[in-house]
Design an enzyme around this catalytic site. Structure first.
Site, mmCIF file in Angstrom:
data_model
loop_
_atom_site.group_PDB
_atom_site.id
_atom_site.type_symbol
_atom_site.label_atom_id
_atom_site.label_comp_id
_atom_site.label_asym_id
_atom_site.label_seq_id
_atom_site.Cartn_x
_atom_site.Cartn_y
_atom_site.Cartn_z
ATOM 1 C CB SER A 49 -0.952 0.014 1.205
ATOM 2 O OG SER A 49 -0.212 0.025 2.419
ATOM 3 C CB SER A 178 15.738 -7.118 8.914
ATOM 4 O OG SER A 178 16.111 -6.896 10.252
ATOM 5 C CE LYS A 196 11.258 -4.857 10.933
ATOM 6 N NZ LYS A 196 10.627 -5.431 9.727
#
Length: 331
Positions: A49, A178, A196
């Site tokens: 998006s 990441s 992460k």
């Protein structure tokens, strides 16, 4: 455990028999590769998006790839904008709905992507992610569950969905997006670094385990870029801030006051750095792609950790039964 300690990465992934000869062949092949063309590649991307996902969908399609761009909560204006650009430029982009926190949507979406691709996908880009702000203590379970479900369980769901076909085809490439903060830690980023760090560890483990199946994992570590992730992060941080008690807020006054105020507008780096880096890696021959790629024009503090981590893995397990897998990934 692997039993053949003479197998190296190019034997397993590139199909060569002698390592030195394979190195020469791989170098020659890369020199002849048209890094500007991704023709014939099928690429599924999550989180299209905005940001790296939206820009990447256009970038890969412009290079000739068949792109399946996924996003959640369809219909939405961003999907209409992407579809209009694809139509205008005659790009092969299909938009489908995938919320990576939904088991059902992941299964349905990946099945549709494989149908569109005519079989196993060539590339999966796990780009969808969210961020929060504030001290770890103040991350309530609502925030904690959402960020882990999106940033860690989401890529895991997606990988589990695409891997059966990739393994059967004996080819495939999965990118996990990441961050610098997957290796170094900035205080008051909530659970962003923890998620992460988890994504980094999961990705590396998968990279080793998938060597015999000729499927590669690449971890992209961007620095800070002016994408909509900051807008979304602010909204989530403001909601969390509203849920804090007065006592909780008083415990970390300076950090709490900053929650929901970072909008990324002070950053002037080019978000296209990330799609360009990914496209270059896709164009590399199988067996030569890096496990990690730091992407940012400025400081890359994680690179020192990447280097010592690889050296430590090889020193620790390089001569073990797992050695061929470890060396294959870090060669």
């Amino acid at each position: 455990m692997p039993t053949d300690t003479n197998i190296d990465r190019r034997t397993l992934l590139g199909g060569a028999v002698v390592a030195t000869a394979a190195s020469t062949v791989a170098t020659a092949t890369y020199a002849q590769t048209d890094a500007s063309s991704l023709k014939g590649k099928s690429i599924l991307i999550t989180g299209c998006s905005s940001g790296f996902g939206f820009d990447g969908a256009l970038h890969y399609a412009r290079k000739g790839a068949k792109v399946i761009a996924s996003m959640r909560n369809l219909p939405r204006p961003e999907a209409d904008t992407l579809a209009a650009l694809a139509k205008k430029e005659k790009l092969d982009i299909t938009i489908i709905e995938i919320d990576v926190t939904s088991d059902d949507q992941v299964a349905t979406g990946v099945a549709e992507a494989e149908r569109l691709a005519g079989g196993a996908l060539d590339v999966l880009i796990n780009n969808a992610g969210v961020g929060y702000a504030g001290p770890i203590e103040l991350q309530d379970m609502e925030a904690t569950k959402l960020i882990f479900d999106t940033n860690v369980y989401g890529p895991h769901r997606m990988a589990r969905a695409v891997l059966p076909s990739m393994r059967k085809a004996k080819k495939g490439l999965i990118f996990n997006i990441s961050s610098q903060l997957g290796r170094v830690i900035a205080p008051s980023a909530g659970h962003y670094s923890p998620t992460k760090f988890a994504l980094e560890a999961m990705s590396e483990a998968m990279a080793y385990e998938l060597v015999p199946h000729s499927v590669e994992i690449c971890i992209i570590q961007p620095g800070g870029y002016p994408t909509k992730v900051w807008v979304n992060r602010n909204e989530l941080a403001k909601d969390l801030k509203d849920r804090l008690t007065a006592e909780q807020a008083a415990a970390y006054p300076a950090l709490v006051s900053r929650m929901g105020t970072e909008d990324g507008t002070g950053r002037n780096t080019d978000p296209m750095d990330v799609p360009r880096a990914i496209a270059d890696i896709i164009a590399m021959p199988a067996g030569t792609r890096p496990l990690r790629r730091a992407v940012h024009p400025g400081m890359k503090p994680q690179e020192a950790i990447n280097k010592v981590s690889a050296e430590t893995q090889i020193a620790w397990l390089g001569n073990s039964p797992f050695g061929p897998w470890i060396k294959a990934v870090h060669d």
